[in-house]
Design a protein around this motif. Structure first.
Motif, short mmCIF file in Angstrom:
data_model
loop_
_atom_site.label_atom_id
_atom_site.label_comp_id
_atom_site.label_asym_id
_atom_site.label_seq_id
_atom_site.Cartn_x
_atom_site.Cartn_y
_atom_site.Cartn_z
N ASP A 136 0.77 -1.23 -0.06
CA ASP A 136 -0.07 0.06 -0.03
C ASP A 136 0.81 1.36 -0.04
OD1 ASP A 136 0.96 -0.17 2.37
OD2 ASP A 136 -0.81 -0.24 3.54
N ARG A 137 0.45 2.40 0.26
CA ARG A 137 1.07 3.53 0.43
C ARG A 137 2.30 3.36 1.19
NH1 ARG A 137 -1.13 8.95 2.52
NH2 ARG A 137 -2.99 7.60 2.80
N GLU A 138 2.12 3.06 2.41
CA GLU A 138 2.92 3.11 3.36
C GLU A 138 4.22 1.84 3.07
OE1 GLU A 138 -0.23 3.05 4.05
OE2 GLU A 138 0.00 5.00 5.28
N GLN A 148 4.99 0.80 -0.08
CA GLN A 148 5.59 1.11 -1.16
C GLN A 148 6.96 2.17 -0.54
OE1 GLN A 148 3.42 2.88 -4.49
NE2 GLN A 148 1.88 1.38 -3.99
N GLN A 149 6.59 3.04 0.42
CA GLN A 149 7.74 3.94 0.84
C GLN A 149 8.66 3.01 1.64
OE1 GLN A 149 5.67 6.67 3.41
NE2 GLN A 149 4.69 7.91 1.63
N ARG A 174 -3.90 -5.21 -6.10
CA ARG A 174 -2.28 -4.66 -6.00
C ARG A 174 -1.37 -5.92 -6.50
NH1 ARG A 174 -3.77 -1.63 -1.26
NH2 ARG A 174 -3.16 -3.28 0.15
N ARG A 201 2.10 14.77 -2.18
CA ARG A 201 1.51 13.79 -1.10
C ARG A 201 0.21 13.91 -1.17
NH1 ARG A 201 4.57 12.05 2.97
NH2 ARG A 201 2.70 11.73 4.45
N ARG A 221 -0.92 11.62 -4.02
CA ARG A 221 -0.53 10.14 -3.65
C ARG A 221 -1.66 9.65 -2.99
NH1 ARG A 221 4.53 7.56 -4.11
NH2 ARG A 221 4.10 6.35 -2.39
N ALA A 222 -2.12 10.45 -2.00
CA ALA A 222 -3.18 9.95 -1.24
C ALA A 222 -4.62 9.86 -1.95
CB ALA A 222 -3.73 11.16 -0.21
N GLU A 266 -4.63 8.93 -5.35
CA GLU A 266 -4.36 7.90 -6.10
C GLU A 266 -4.59 6.58 -5.24
OE1 GLU A 266 -0.95 5.99 -8.77
OE2 GLU A 266 -0.72 7.89 -7.72
N TYR A 267 -4.02 6.25 -4.21
CA TYR A 267 -4.12 5.38 -3.31
C TYR A 267 -4.91 5.06 -2.28
CZ TYR A 267 0.41 4.35 -5.76
OH TYR A 267 1.23 4.21 -6.73
N SER A 294 -5.51 5.69 4.42
CA SER A 294 -4.71 4.70 5.12
C SER A 294 -5.78 4.11 5.91
CB SER A 294 -3.65 5.09 5.84
OG SER A 294 -4.25 5.86 6.85
#
Length: 565
Positions: A412-414, A416-417, A438, A549, A552-553, A555-556, A559
């Motif tokens: 997820d977003r986290e 990926q980071q 995903r 940011r 990105r929020a 798009e994904y 949380s």
């Protein structure tokens, strides 16, 4: 129902609801069982003092269901993902056909006429999206695979139920008139057109004001219900149409869900308490019919779902838990039964059996939701279910010589980071992904990955967790974090928590570090302000970073923690 009787009934309902909420909150228990059980006492007390009768309860139940269906439709996320969409359609069709054929035959065998056998069949085949998905925390986007599958199956069954309501309105209650059918189709088409062409522009013009959004939602549901009444269509169809008219994607769905949440909180006790109040002293015939419905809901539906999902190559855990998220009688079956009773075409004993079975299954759902995972794990330990190790290994890609690696749960977003940080540090890693949406991204961007469930031992075996140096749980789900911490491994564990209290508990269970979003956000904000003040970051760079940011929020999506609130 007179104005005094209506106010008296609502007053009694909310007094009971308030007391029950205090008790449920104090002992951390679900409120649905309390509402249902209180409804039985409410109905008995109302009849004794003459406040309510069955007709009044039917009216309240209809309005309660209508507004809850509206709130449900606002949050509707229909059939996401190609593979999930295909498989959920297959499961739904097979389950409806197999269970429906069996139940219709049983209904005829009980001596019911064809129409009442159809009502019996609908009650036994359709499951409750309102109850099941509220227990699944519908606002959490990053759900387990079995939860996503259950939600998709519920969506298909709800569509089938809406079609059934329209057909019954046209060919049974309106004696062959096509006006109700045409009006229902027109309302749903109009709602979809409003959602597609106008709603997002309206939200932008209203600047996402919660009060304006709530008033818009209330206006739409009242308008659609009025159209339903004029056209002779069930008010549930109008409520459903109003809900999908204002349903939207992130970020607007968060704002609309917040606005409609107050309506949902208002009508939830009305529906469940009046449902409990509709229970009368059962006859032997009612108990017999109700018992057959319970067998269909608790045994037949989960069994068919399990077999079809296993045939579609899903693991036994996903198949079992998805099946037991369908163990409730649908709210649509209830509204169909209420309308049939009001029209004088439903056998009273069958109506009582449907209501009684609905209460039992809704109570049972709270237990299966709470204890299903633990119960399934015990069955695995006893060898009832296989571990699905080979299936997970076939779908995954992990180097044989992988050692001292980082395991990241969810891309997820986290996640990926974390993966990007591992790549910058030239640190080997494995991504565990359970979300079908995903899977393609994981295959494309990750050298090592495991497509499996965090809660199953086989997934961790394929990820070679015994040789890992660090496990990072990116999703703030307590059950997932506890599962990771329960692994008998030497690797350090970093997990996320929703709040400070659960974070403290996870630290006590052995976590190296627990990320709490509010705390991290505050620290990050302070760092950004300090960077601007000392001149390391310009205002333009800060703005560009913020826009990136936010993009990105969008798009994904938000949380898990964002959706929990």
């Amino acid at each position: 129902m007179s104005e005094f009787e209506f106010i008296a009934a609502l007053t009694l309902i909310f007094v009971v609801a308030a007391l029950l909420l205090i008790a449920a909150t104090r002992f951390s228990l679900p409120t649905v069982p309390f509402y249902l059980l209180a409804g039985v006492a409410f109905g008995a007390a109302g009849n004794v003092v003459g406040i309510v009768d069955e007709g009044q309860l039917l009216d309240l139940a209809q309005w309660g269901i209508a507004f809850l269906v509206f709130a449900f439709a606002v949050e509707l996320e229909p059939l996401e993902g190609r593979s999930l969409r295909r498989d959920s359609l297959i499961v739904s069709v097979v389950q409806l056909v197999v269970t429906g054929f069996i139940m219709f035959g049983i209904g005829l065998g009980l001596g019911l006429d064809g129409l009442n056998a159809l009502y019996f069949t609908l009650a036994g085949t359709l499951s409750s999206s309102l109850v099941a998905l509220s227990l699944l925390e519908r606002r959490v986007r990053l759900r387990s695979l079995h939860e996503r599958m259950a939600e998709s199956i519920h969506f298909v069954e709800d569509v089938v139920a809406i079609v059934a309501v329209l057909l019954l309105s046209a060919f049974v209650y309106a004696e062959g008139s096509l006006v109700p059918l045409g009006a229902g189709i027109a309302m749903i088409a109009g709602a979809l057109a409003f959602r597609h062409f106008l709603f997002e522009r309206f939200v932008t013009a209203a600047e996402s004001d919660v009060e304006i959004l709530m008033l818009t939602g209330v206006s739409l549901i009242i308008g659609f219900i009025a159209i339903s009444e004029l056209a002779g269509v069930s008010i549930v169809v109008g409520a459903f149409a109003a809900g999908i008219a204002v349903a939207s994607e992130y970020p607007h769905d968060v704002e609309m869900v917040d606005a409609i949440g107050y309506l949902e909180d208002f009508f939830t006790p009305i529906f469940f308490i009046t449902l409990g109040a509709l229970v009368s002293i059962p006859t032997l015939e009612t108990l017999g019919i109700g018992a057959l419905l319970l067998v269909a809901v608790f045994v037949l539906n989960p069994l068919v779902t399990y077999l079809v999902l296993r045939w579609r190559s899903y693991d036994s855990r996903t198949a079992t838990l998805a099946g037991y998220n369908l163990d409730q009688i649908s709210e649509f079956a209830l509204i169909i039964a209420i309308e049939a009773l009001a029209a004088g075409v439903l056998v009273p004993e069958l109506f009582d059996a449907i209501v009684l079975a609905a209460i039992v299954t809704m109570l049972g759902s709270t237990l299966t939701t709470r204890y299903a995972e633990a119960g399934f794990q015990r069955l695995v330990d006893r060898g009832v279910f296989e571990t699905d190790l080979e299936r997970v290994r076939e779908r995954s890609q992990v180097s044989d010589d992988l050692r001292n690696h980082v395991i990241v749960t969810e891309y997820d977003r986290e996640g990926q980071q974390v993966v990007e940080a591992c790549e910058r540090a030239d640190q080997p890693y494995v991504v565990i992904e359970s979300d079908p949406h995903r899977e393609d991204a994981v295959r494309e961007h990750c050298e090592n990955y495991v497509l499996g469930d965090v809660m199953t031992e086989s997934t961790w075996t394929v990820a070679n967790v015994d040789e890992a140096t660090l496990v990072v749980g990116t999703v703030a789900r307590e059950s997932w974090a506890e599962q990771i911490l329960a692994l008998d491994i030497d690797a350090d564990v970093i997990v996320r928590a929703v709040d400070v209290e659960s974070g403290t508990e996870l630290l006590e269970q052995g976590a190296l570090f627990v990320a709490i979003p509010d705390e991290l956000a505050a620290e990050r904000l302070a760092e950004q302000i300090e960077s601007v003040l000392i001149g390391d970051t310009s205002l333009e760079e800060l703005r560009d970073h913020g826009e990136e940011r936010l993009e990105r929020a969008v798009e994904y999506g938000p949380s898990d923690v964002d959706r929990l609130r």
